[in-house]
Design a protein around this motif. Structure first.
Motif, PDB file in Angstrom:
ATOM      1  N   PHE A 190      25.883   4.871  -0.820  1.00  0.00           N
ATOM      2  CA  PHE A 190      25.577   5.422   0.019  1.00  0.00           C
ATOM      3  C   PHE A 190      24.064   5.479  -0.813  1.00  0.00           C
ATOM      4  N   TRP A 191      23.165   5.691   0.431  1.00  0.00           N
ATOM      5  CA  TRP A 191      21.625   5.234  -0.034  1.00  0.00           C
ATOM      6  C   TRP A 191      21.301   6.335   0.283  1.00  0.00           C
ATOM      7  N   GLN A 192      20.406   6.447  -0.546  1.00  0.00           N
ATOM      8  CA  GLN A 192      19.313   8.228  -0.798  1.00  0.00           C
ATOM      9  C   GLN A 192      18.010   7.936  -1.102  1.00  0.00           C
ATOM     10  N   PRO A 193      17.159   9.060  -0.282  1.00  0.00           N
ATOM     11  CA  PRO A 193      15.656   8.268   0.351  1.00  0.00           C
ATOM     12  C   PRO A 193      15.296   9.227  -0.915  1.00  0.00           C
ATOM     13  N   VAL A 194      14.374   8.477  -1.817  1.00  0.00           N
ATOM     14  CA  VAL A 194      13.937   8.966  -3.225  1.00  0.00           C
ATOM     15  C   VAL A 194      12.410   9.248  -3.853  1.00  0.00           C
ATOM     16  N   LEU A 195      11.631  10.140  -3.167  1.00  0.00           N
ATOM     17  CA  LEU A 195      10.749  10.287  -3.420  1.00  0.00           C
ATOM     18  C   LEU A 195       9.784  10.713  -4.788  1.00  0.00           C
ATOM     19  N   ARG A 196       8.538   9.312  -5.178  1.00  0.00           N
ATOM     20  CA  ARG A 196       7.784   9.749  -6.487  1.00  0.00           C
ATOM     21  C   ARG A 196       6.550   9.734  -5.801  1.00  0.00           C
ATOM     22  N   GLU A 197       5.411  11.028  -6.701  1.00  0.00           N
ATOM     23  CA  GLU A 197       4.519  11.292  -6.012  1.00  0.00           C
ATOM     24  C   GLU A 197       3.261  11.111  -7.055  1.00  0.00           C
ATOM     25  N   SER A 198       2.295  10.889  -7.578  1.00  0.00           N
ATOM     26  CA  SER A 198       1.114  10.395  -8.445  1.00  0.00           C
ATOM     27  C   SER A 198      -0.074  10.101  -7.329  1.00  0.00           C
TER      28      SER A 198
ATOM     29  N   HIS B  71      13.215  14.370  -4.494  1.00  0.00           N
ATOM     30  CA  HIS B  71      11.647  14.358  -4.993  1.00  0.00           C
ATOM     31  C   HIS B  71      11.951  14.118  -6.705  1.00  0.00           C
ATOM     32  N   GLU B  72      11.425  12.825  -6.897  1.00  0.00           N
ATOM     33  CA  GLU B  72      11.360  12.440  -8.929  1.00  0.00           C
ATOM     34  C   GLU B  72       9.868  12.768  -9.443  1.00  0.00           C
ATOM     35  N   CYS B  73       9.811  12.721 -10.412  1.00  0.00           N
ATOM     36  CA  CYS B  73       8.673  12.969 -10.909  1.00  0.00           C
ATOM     37  C   CYS B  73       7.548  11.798 -10.820  1.00  0.00           C
ATOM     38  N   GLY B  74       6.585  11.485 -10.661  1.00  0.00           N
ATOM     39  CA  GLY B  74       5.440  10.715 -10.633  1.00  0.00           C
ATOM     40  C   GLY B  74       5.239   9.901 -12.056  1.00  0.00           C
ATOM     41  N   SER B  75       4.261   8.991 -11.707  1.00  0.00           N
ATOM     42  CA  SER B  75       3.632   7.769 -13.033  1.00  0.00           C
ATOM     43  C   SER B  75       3.027   9.271 -13.343  1.00  0.00           C
ATOM     44  N   SER B  76       2.306   9.988 -12.876  1.00  0.00           N
ATOM     45  CA  SER B  76       1.023  11.216 -13.488  1.00  0.00           C
ATOM     46  C   SER B  76       1.770  12.389 -13.639  1.00  0.00           C
ATOM     47  N   CYS B  77       2.925  12.450 -13.901  1.00  0.00           N
ATOM     48  CA  CYS B  77       3.883  13.579 -14.609  1.00  0.00           C
ATOM     49  C   CYS B  77       3.559  13.672 -16.114  1.00  0.00           C
ATOM     50  N   SER B  78       3.780  14.992 -16.601  1.00  0.00           N
ATOM     51  CA  SER B  78       3.609  14.651 -18.530  1.00  0.00           C
ATOM     52  C   SER B  78       5.904  14.779 -18.650  1.00  0.00           C
ATOM     53  N   CYS B  79       5.956  14.606 -18.126  1.00  0.00           N
ATOM     54  CA  CYS B  79       7.541  14.190 -18.639  1.00  0.00           C
ATOM     55  C   CYS B  79       7.476  12.692 -19.501  1.00  0.00           C
ATOM     56  N   PRO B  80       8.694  13.414 -20.150  1.00  0.00           N
ATOM     57  CA  PRO B  80       8.833  11.435 -20.547  1.00  0.00           C
ATOM     58  C   PRO B  80       9.606  11.049 -19.972  1.00  0.00           C
TER      59      PRO B  80
ATOM     60  N   LYS C 128       0.867  -1.095   0.114  1.00  0.00           N
ATOM     61  CA  LYS C 128       0.060  -0.329   0.404  1.00  0.00           C
ATOM     62  C   LYS C 128       0.882   1.457  -0.304  1.00  0.00           C
ATOM     63  N   PRO C 129       0.760   2.505  -0.733  1.00  0.00           N
ATOM     64  CA  PRO C 129       1.385   3.514  -1.120  1.00  0.00           C
ATOM     65  C   PRO C 129       1.083   4.400   0.287  1.00  0.00           C
ATOM     66  N   PHE C 130       1.663   5.282   0.368  1.00  0.00           N
ATOM     67  CA  PHE C 130       1.878   6.201   1.338  1.00  0.00           C
ATOM     68  C   PHE C 130       0.495   7.508   1.211  1.00  0.00           C
ATOM     69  N   ASP C 131       0.279   7.534   1.560  1.00  0.00           N
ATOM     70  CA  ASP C 131      -0.614   9.141   1.816  1.00  0.00           C
ATOM     71  C   ASP C 131      -0.262   9.896   2.007  1.00  0.00           C
ATOM     72  N   LEU C 132      -0.402  11.066   1.385  1.00  0.00           N
ATOM     73  CA  LEU C 132       0.383  12.437   0.790  1.00  0.00           C
ATOM     74  C   LEU C 132      -0.497  13.216   1.953  1.00  0.00           C
ATOM     75  N   PRO C 133      -0.320  14.477   2.905  1.00  0.00           N
ATOM     76  CA  PRO C 133      -0.753  14.403   3.885  1.00  0.00           C
ATOM     77  C   PRO C 133      -1.660  15.783   3.244  1.00  0.00           C
ATOM     78  N   LYS C 134      -1.337  16.006   2.401  1.00  0.00           N
ATOM     79  CA  LYS C 134      -1.574  17.831   0.790  1.00  0.00           C
ATOM     80  C   LYS C 134      -1.505  17.339  -0.276  1.00  0.00           C
ATOM     81  N   PRO C 135      -2.527  17.251  -0.715  1.00  0.00           N
ATOM     82  CA  PRO C 135      -2.742  17.375  -2.501  1.00  0.00           C
ATOM     83  C   PRO C 135      -1.441  17.534  -2.786  1.00  0.00           C
ATOM     84  N   SER C 136      -0.628  17.088  -4.122  1.00  0.00           N
ATOM     85  CA  SER C 136       0.429  17.898  -4.846  1.00  0.00           C
ATOM     86  C   SER C 136       0.148  17.209  -6.334  1.00  0.00           C
TER      87      SER C 136
END
Length: 726
Positions: A665-673, A541-550, A491-499
């Motif tokens: 090293f490891w880096q947290p990367v967040l993708r919002e959609s 913050h990387e672009c998510g699946s709902s972003c229009s970028c290629p 289950k993905p995490f819910d965002l506290p506010k719309p993005s």
């Protein structure tokens, strides 16, 4: 500059007597001559042979433009912060970054700039292709770090600081009398923007430079070299990120590597400042570098452009030059196919468009190599290789110590006489160039990798094949698991506010105020055009699946799959490990940790079994990586604590072993959609990693009552080993 044989005095290759050096004057008797304001050469000494140069501060002849870092604004154009109190203002009396300046027979580099009518021979190291590269505007971090292009901006550090970059008010006034006055339009350059200076000040202030002094006192040569290179690259990437967000200046090429290197030289943040013959403390055979400035900062090769580095030695009362290091790059008439023998071409030699031919002369670096032939001293060899990840760049590989065995003169491809030097590699050193050649043959399918069990462990799940190799014993592979390249969420995490998703159809661009993905990263893109992470961040913050970028958007680096050719291999005492066939640049993405996201309580149950559980836990405590400023290096606070199990299924990251001195090293990367977010764990290189070096990261420290049960003996073998890991 010393005076060698006149061009008319150089015999043909058949009659050349290599045992004699004729008509050689002491090197220190000659003085560089800069043009006067009238344009005619102003001779400093009637006894010295003229050495006509373009001075770094002007005036400049037609067709020659001022170049960084000698591009100095006048009083009215200088930012208020760049007064005498600025810690980066040049000391008028000092020398450029040398705590103990080295006596050198000639300046480490000349400021010769060939005219558009002149083209140099392939053997001309330092002036061969500069004229052809003038005006090139190369993308950030994707520049060609060639000797020639570097010389456009920074020709070495043997000059006094006042000649290089005097940004004080007094220096500006002096500069007016020297023809330094520039128009407001000319000095409008990002490298002199006050924001860059503020960033540099804040960076050095936040960095633990006390560690630099402590490493010096502890005589930890490898640690000191690694530390200098690490913070240099961090500063370089930070400057690159700032400049990337600004509008490019037409005709100007951005070189944050030279900017960062100049700052480090002035601040004395460098190692092995004194020239030496032979090995350099802290630099190991096989080490790689992606910028010539890195060679300067660690004392491996001082000139930022010239291919031959040399120093003066006193013999029977007289001084003479001897070579200490050379850089052999692709594009010259060198013959370097043999891993133990190198045929090296000398410097100089010009073929002009009017068919005028100027032969190479036995002077400067050529004379130093000839003297080293008779003296028999060791010479460091750095080979410049093509960078497979960057078509315009190079990888500089330290190939160890050689001795010059023979020299001669022959006709070059352009018709001028070229000096040739045969160097033989000293025995007993680790294989470097032969290893690189073998790897290329594996890639090309010309030869087979020894010990291959599976040519592709992923069965096509990755865009790059991952070999499974065992050349240690008879084990046929690790325990069975299901290979999948991505993280699996229940289950993905819910965002506290719309993005908001971006609408960048052509891809996200740095500094775009209308791109929500860029703004979530503080107004910058977190990666270069080559996919190098530009800083250590709490969260990317990387672009998510709902972003229009290629898919090839610069803000989707970790979503594009493996970029380097990896292999899973059997180690001698740590089970299976992971390494790369390709050289990896610091900050480059390697892979993400794939597996199944599980509950924290389940992770503790698995940990109590005290077996290879393949668990990654963001809630653990992680050791700082050498005093880096910020975030991920200590115990990062990820917005959503994440525990991943790769016991039953995962990717190559499950084979990466622990080390108390890691190179990854490891880096947290967040993708919002669609108002949901997916946190991923991406691995990046801490420093430049040579091919076939094991990739390791820090597993972290467990902070609970079951920690003692989960401890395992650490076999990383590093000087900072804690003796255990989890």
């Amino acid at each position: 500059m010393e005076q060698g044989l006149d061009s008319e005095s150089v015999p043909t290759s058949g009659s050349f007597d290599k045992s004699r050096v004729l008509n050689v004057k002491p090197l220190r008797c000659l003085v560089p001559i800069f043009p006067s304001s009238s344009g005619a050469p102003a001779f400093s000494s009637s006894q010295a042979a003229p050495f006509v140069c373009v001075p770094p501060t002007g005036p400049f002849p037609p067709g020659v433009a001022p170049f960084y870092p000698f591009f100095v604004p006048n009083d009215s154009q200088r930012p208020a912060e760049q007064g005498p109190q600025n810690p980066f203002v040049t000391n008028h009396a000092g020398s450029f970054g040398f705590n103990n300046p080295v006596q050198s027979p000639v300046p480490l580099n000349s400021f010769r700039t060939p005219t558009q009518q002149a083209g140099a021979a392939n053997g001309d190291r330092g002036t061969s292709r500069r004229s052809r590269m003038a005006g090139t505007n190369v993308a950030e971090d994707g520049n060609s770090d060639s000797q020639d292009q570097s010389d456009q901006y920074l020709s070495g550090f043997s000059m006094h600081v006042t000649d290089a970059e005097d940004t004080s008010v007094a220096g500006a006034r002096k500069g007016k009398s020297r023809g330094r006055t520039r128009s407001a339009q000319q000095v409008k350059s990002p490298v002199y923007d006050v924001d860059i200076d503020t960033v540099v000040n804040n960076f050095l202030a936040s960095f633990n430079l006390m560690a630099f002094d402590m490493l010096k006192q502890a005589e930890d040569d490898c640690g000191l070299v690694g530390y200098v290179l690490m913070i240099f690259d961090l500063l370089r990437r930070r400057i690159s990120q700032i400049e990337d967000a600004k509008e490019a200046t037409p005709g100007a090429t951005r070189r944050p590597d030279l900017r960062a290197g100049a700052i480090f030289m002035k601040k004395g943040i460098r190692t092995n400042a004194n020239k030496r013959i032979g090995a350099v403390p802290g630099v190991e055979v096989g080490d790689i570098f992606f910028f010539r400035m890195e060679l300067c900062l660690v004392g491996l090769h001082a000139p930022s452009m010239a291919g031959i580095d040399y120093m003066s030695v006193r013999i029977t009362g007289d001084e003479e030059p001897i070579a200490v290091s050379i850089v052999s790059s692709v594009g010259y008439e060198d013959d370097g196919d043999d891993g133990d023998v190198l045929i090296y071409s000398g410097q100089g030699g010009i073929f002009r468009k009017n068919e005028q031919i100027i032969d190479q002369k036995l002077e400067r670096g050529n004379l130093a190599l000839e003297k080293s032939l008779h003296r028999g001293n060791e010479v460091r060899v750095i080979r410049g290789m093509k960078d497979v990840a960057n078509p315009t760049g190079k990888v500089y590989v330290y190939d160890g110590l050689y001795k010059i065995q023979e020299s001669w003169v022959e006709k070059g491809k352009t018709g001028c006489n070229v000096f040739k030097y045969k160097l033989g590699r000293l025995p007993g050193q680790p294989a470097v160039f032969t290893l690189w050649k073998s790897i290329q043959q594996w890639k090309d399918g010309l030869t087979s990798r020894t010990g291959v069990i599976l040519p592709d462990l992923t069965s096509g799940a990755e865009i790059q094949a991952v070999s499974l190799v065992n050349d240690i014993d008879d084990e046929k592979g690790p325990a069975y698991f299901t290979y999948f390249p991505n993280l699996r969420y229940l289950k993905p995490f819910d965002l506290p506010k719309p993005s908001l998703s971006c609408t960048c159809n052509g891809g996200c661009h740095a500094g775009n105020p209308n791109c929500p993905c860029v703004q979530r990263n503080g107004g910058y893109l977190p990666y270069t055009a080559l996919g190098v992470l530009l800083g250590y961040l709490s969260l990317v913050h990387e672009c998510g699946s709902s972003c229009s970028c290629p898919p090839n958007c610069r803000n989707r680096v970790t979503q594009a799959g493996l970029k380097v050719r990896l292999e899973v291999f059997k180690t001698k005492d740590k089970g299976w490990g992971l390494r790369s066939w390709d050289p990896i640049r610091a900050g480059s993405f390697i892979c993400e940790y794939a597996g199944e996201v599980i509950d924290i309580s389940k992770a503790e149950e698995l940990g109590s079994e005290n077996e290879d559980i393949y668990i990654f836990d963001t809630t653990r405590t992680y050791q700082p990586l050498g005093g880096m400023p910020g975030d991920i290096n200590g115990s990062p606070k990820t917005p959503f604590p994440l525990v991943i199990s790769a016991k039953n299924g995962g990717n190559v990251a499950r084979f990466m072993n622990h080390s108390c001195s890691p190179n990854v090293f490891w880096q947290p990367v967040l993708r919002e959609s669609n108002n949901e977010c997916y946190l991923h764990i991406a691995f990046f290189a801490i420093r430049h990693i040579p091919p076939m070096q094991e990739l390791t990261y820090d597993n972290g420290i467990v902070q609970n009552d079951k920690a003692d049960q989960m401890r395992k003996k650490c076999l990383c073998g590093s000087l900072k080993c804690r003796g255990y890991f989890y």
